[in-house]
Structures are given as C-alpha cells and as structure tokens.
Write an enzyme that holds these catalytic residues in place. Structure first.
Site, mmCIF file in Angstrom:
data_model
loop_
_atom_site.group_PDB
_atom_site.id
_atom_site.type_symbol
_atom_site.label_atom_id
_atom_site.label_comp_id
_atom_site.label_asym_id
_atom_site.label_seq_id
_atom_site.Cartn_x
_atom_site.Cartn_y
_atom_site.Cartn_z
ATOM 1 N N TYR A 42 1.038 -1.168 0.344
ATOM 2 C CA TYR A 42 -0.071 -0.263 -0.035
ATOM 3 C C TYR A 42 1.036 1.054 -0.137
ATOM 4 C CZ TYR A 42 -3.294 3.427 1.779
ATOM 5 O OH TYR A 42 -4.420 4.275 1.189
ATOM 6 N N ASP A 43 1.766 1.176 1.188
ATOM 7 C CA ASP A 43 2.493 2.435 1.003
ATOM 8 C C ASP A 43 3.579 2.780 -0.405
ATOM 9 O OD1 ASP A 43 3.857 1.707 4.475
ATOM 10 O OD2 ASP A 43 1.640 2.502 3.819
ATOM 11 N N SER A 88 10.061 -11.858 6.454
ATOM 12 C CA SER A 88 9.344 -12.412 6.477
ATOM 13 C C SER A 88 9.960 -14.017 5.548
ATOM 14 C CB SER A 88 8.468 -12.464 5.505
ATOM 15 O OG SER A 88 8.445 -11.611 4.308
ATOM 16 N N GLU A 120 8.614 -26.344 12.798
ATOM 17 C CA GLU A 120 7.826 -25.650 13.527
ATOM 18 C C GLU A 120 6.820 -25.523 12.249
ATOM 19 O OE1 GLU A 120 9.246 -21.729 14.942
ATOM 20 O OE2 GLU A 120 11.531 -22.909 15.125
ATOM 21 N N LYS A 122 3.637 -23.133 11.256
ATOM 22 C CA LYS A 122 3.120 -21.895 10.744
ATOM 23 C C LYS A 122 2.328 -21.298 10.869
ATOM 24 C CE LYS A 122 4.471 -18.823 6.502
ATOM 25 N NZ LYS A 122 3.424 -18.433 6.703
ATOM 26 N N ARG A 143 5.070 -6.122 12.158
ATOM 27 C CA ARG A 143 6.277 -5.983 10.988
ATOM 28 C C ARG A 143 6.059 -4.219 10.350
ATOM 29 N NH1 ARG A 143 5.668 -10.809 6.951
ATOM 30 N NH2 ARG A 143 6.686 -11.665 8.716
ATOM 31 N N GLU A 177 4.344 -14.640 16.795
ATOM 32 C CA GLU A 177 2.666 -13.982 15.743
ATOM 33 C C GLU A 177 2.033 -14.243 16.262
ATOM 34 O OE1 GLU A 177 3.775 -15.010 12.614
ATOM 35 O OE2 GLU A 177 2.185 -15.242 11.629
ATOM 36 N N LYS A 293 13.597 -24.054 10.415
ATOM 37 C CA LYS A 293 14.659 -23.795 10.829
ATOM 38 C C LYS A 293 16.258 -24.387 11.026
ATOM 39 C CE LYS A 293 11.593 -20.052 13.040
ATOM 40 N NZ LYS A 293 11.046 -19.999 14.648
HETATM 41 N N1 3B8 Z 1 4.182 -18.036 11.408
HETATM 42 C C1 3B8 Z 1 4.909 -18.171 12.164
HETATM 43 O O1 3B8 Z 1 4.551 -19.865 12.895
HETATM 44 C C2 3B8 Z 1 6.402 -18.114 11.896
HETATM 45 C C3 3B8 Z 1 7.183 -17.721 11.427
HETATM 46 C C4 3B8 Z 1 8.567 -16.848 11.125
HETATM 47 C C5 3B8 Z 1 9.075 -15.429 10.716
HETATM 48 O O2 3B8 Z 1 8.439 -15.002 10.534
HETATM 49 C C6 3B8 Z 1 10.126 -15.308 10.813
HETATM 50 C C7 3B8 Z 1 11.114 -14.519 10.433
HETATM 51 C C8 3B8 Z 1 12.367 -14.434 10.536
HETATM 52 F F1 3B8 Z 1 12.836 -13.004 9.692
HETATM 53 C C9 3B8 Z 1 12.929 -15.323 11.442
HETATM 54 C C10 3B8 Z 1 12.578 -15.773 11.856
HETATM 55 C C11 3B8 Z 1 11.497 -16.235 11.880
HETATM 56 O O3 3B8 Z 1 10.626 -17.555 12.732
HETATM 57 C C12 3B8 Z 1 8.793 -17.683 11.897
HETATM 58 N N2 3B8 Z 1 8.714 -18.926 13.049
HETATM 59 C C13 3B8 Z 1 7.425 -19.150 12.706
HETATM 60 N N3 3B8 Z 1 6.924 -20.169 13.511
#
Ligand code: 3B8
EC number: 6.5.1.2
Length: 334
Positions: A42-43, A88, A120, A122, A143, A177, A293
C-alpha cells in the site's frame, strides 16, 4: 519509469488505476479491517501516486486518496522502527523444493551447516514484536514493512498470553505471531453478521484488524492469542539452538507452540509434514504450513539473510484450503 519522464497522457493512464487500487485497499483496511495486501505494498503505491500528483498538479482531484487529510489513508497508529528488520520468509510448496533448499544450504562453502532442523507449525496470524526492559513489557509492534511497524503496545497489553512482566529482569525483544483462534473467529463473524457488519475473510485478517485498532478496548474483546518463536539476540538467553530458545521462552512465561520437533533427515521431515497436514483441521488455530529452521543459532547467523529472506529458514506452504481472500505470504523485499 521516473515520473519526470512521463507524458501527461501516460501519467493520466497510471494515476487512474492507482487511485482505484488505493481507494479499494484503503477501504478494506480502515473500514472493513480486512487488508488484502501488506502495508508496504500500500505504502509504495501511495508514494507513487504522491509523486505523480506532484509532477502533474493539474491531475490532482478532490477524490484522490492523497486528498483525504489524515482520514481513511493515514494510519494513526504511531510508527516504530525495527533496529533488526522483521523479515518474512521464503516459501516452498513441495518436499522436493524443501530438500533442494536444504541441499543448497549444505553446499554453502562459507558455512558448515549441520543437517539438524527445528520444525515448527507456521501459525497463520501476523508478526508481532515484544520489547522488554528489565523484565517489563515496554513495547509491542507489528512488522509493517519490515523496518517500520506500528506501535500496538496498549492493544498488546489486553492479550492474556502476553506476559506484562518476566520472571527475570531481561532486556530483550521476543518475536512471534499474534493470531485469532478459530472459535473466536467464528464467534466474531457471527456477531458482525448479526450487526450487519462485513465479516472477516479469514482468522489472519481478523487478527490484523483486531490488533491494529486505535482503541484497546476493541482489541480486548477479540480474544487474540500469541505463539512466540524467535529471539533476535538469543545470546541473552544463553541458548545454542532454536529448540532450546523455545524452551527458554516457555520458562519466561511466553506462549510457545508445543509442536516443534528437531529432525535430521528427509524421512523425519516428511513424517512431520504428513502428521500436521492430517491434524490441520483439528488444531484450534489456523496454520498455513511448516517452518523449517536450522537448529544451531550461530549457524543461522553465519548463513544470514539474503536481501529478502533468511537463508537459514524456509516456510513449507500447504495448498490453500479455502478460496476466500488468500493473503499471499508476500516475501518482504527491501
Ligand atoms: N508464522 C510462524 O509460525 C512463524 C513465522 C516466522 C517468521 O516469520 C520469521 C521471520 C524471521 F525473519 C525470522 C524467524 C522467523 O520465524 C518464524 N517462525 C514461525 N513459527
């Protein structure tokens, strides 16, 4: 094309659809709490329109979104700068792509990457940053575009799962989150329907609309929740891996999703994905994939981030389950 290289006709042709888009997005965001694009999209469009109108003043019209002083276009929430950008994630849509990502990581010459990952769920909400000073919550922010977010501290204080004070006098930032549980989402939409208000397309939009309120009393009624997942300065927690960081956040009183798992190979990754694809509908909150991760935190730092996304983590996205407004997980670009 820079605005000073456009003809009047070209400017006119660009301004018209730009105004229509910004008006539509502005309404979704401010009147329906139902944004379908990320703030920075948007910006950026808004700034382009401002430039065009500055270059071609004869094209400015009263109904242009730029003419509504502090009205439906200005977001009254105070801005917050993220010293460590809130990136993100890149995303992949198949196990093959995920394994290619891991393979490329292994081939990284500069960094020795142990094939140990923390998986994990999301969570399908919006990113949240919580800052504590000497163990006390001092700021909560969204964010935004990754560098500039919005201050939602007063709203955050109404969320039960956010500790106002930590059991240790730590000065740290914790990211996670903010989400709206499925049951709260259904109840909210039923209420809005009964009141003749537009309903939210999905829990993520409902969470965004509820968190980004000017009035904390409205947020307080929306039953928001959190799952925290990341400490940028993890050294302050005295941990070596992401899994340990999650345990430390649990000890500090944060709500951390209980379903993370350390894995070492494709078979274990596939098993986790299968399990949670099957369980997805039974979960009390929305998920739109899995986050993988690199478990060792120093390796994460060594791998660093590309200009857009971390090299050390990737999101595996489920196929979209409903055809409602799908807010694409737009990768944040600088
Ligand atoms: N939606 C999520 O459940 C989730 C999102 C992120 C991120 O967006 C995220 C963004 C970064 F720059 C670094 C770690 C992160 O770890 C994350 N871990 C998660 N479990």
């Amino acid at each position: 094309t820079p605005v000073n290289e456009l003809t009047l006709q070209q400017a006119q042709d660009e301004i018209k659809p730009l105004r229509a888009k910004l008006t539509k997005w502005g309404k979704e965001y401010y009147e329906q709490d139902n944004p379908t694009v990320e703030d920075y999209v948007y910006d950026r469009a808004y700034q382009r329109l401002v430039q065009l109108e500055e270059q071609f003043p004869q094209l400015v019209s009263a109904d242009s979104p730029t003419q509504r002083v502090g009205g439906a276009t200005e977001n009254q929430l105070t801005k917050v700068r993220h010293e460590i950008p809130m990136l993100s994630m890149g995303d992949v849509f198949s196990i093959e792509e995920l394994m290619d990502f891991n393979q490329r990581q292994q081939e990284n010459r500069d960094v020795e990457v142990e094939p140990e990952y923390n998986l994990e769920l999301k969570i399908d909400g919006l990113s949240l940053s919580l800052v504590y000073e000497n163990g006390k919550l001092v700021q909560g922010s969204t964010r935004g575009n990754g560098t500039i977010g919005e201050d939602v501290t007063a709203n955050i204080r109404t969320i039960k799962s956010v500790p106002a004070e930590l059991p240790e006098p730590l000065s740290i930032e914790v990211r996670g989150e903010c989400y709206m549980p499925k049951a709260a989402f259904a109840k909210l939409n039923a209420k809005r329907e009964a009141e003749g208000l537009p309903v939210f397309a999905n829990p993520r939009n409902a969470a965004a609309g509820s968190l980004r309120q000017l009035d904390p009393k409205v947020t307080a009624q929306r039953e928001l929740d959190t799952f925290m997942y990341y400490v940028p300065e993890y050294q302050k927690l005295g941990v070596k891996t992401q899994a340990e960081a999650l345990d430390r956040m649990r000890e500090l009183g944060f709500n951390v999703n209980p379903n993370n798992r350390v894995v070492h190979n494709r078979e274990e990754i596939e098993k986790y994905i299968e399990e949670y694809t099957a369980q997805r509908d039974k979960l009390t909150y929305g998920i739109d994939g899995i986050v993988e991760k690199v478990n060792d935190l120093d390796t994460e730092v060594a791998l660093g981030n590309t200009v857009k996304v971390p090299r050390w983590e990737i999101a595996y996205k489920f196929p979209p389950e409903e055809q409602a407004t799908i807010v694409r997980d737009i990768v944040w670009t600088v």
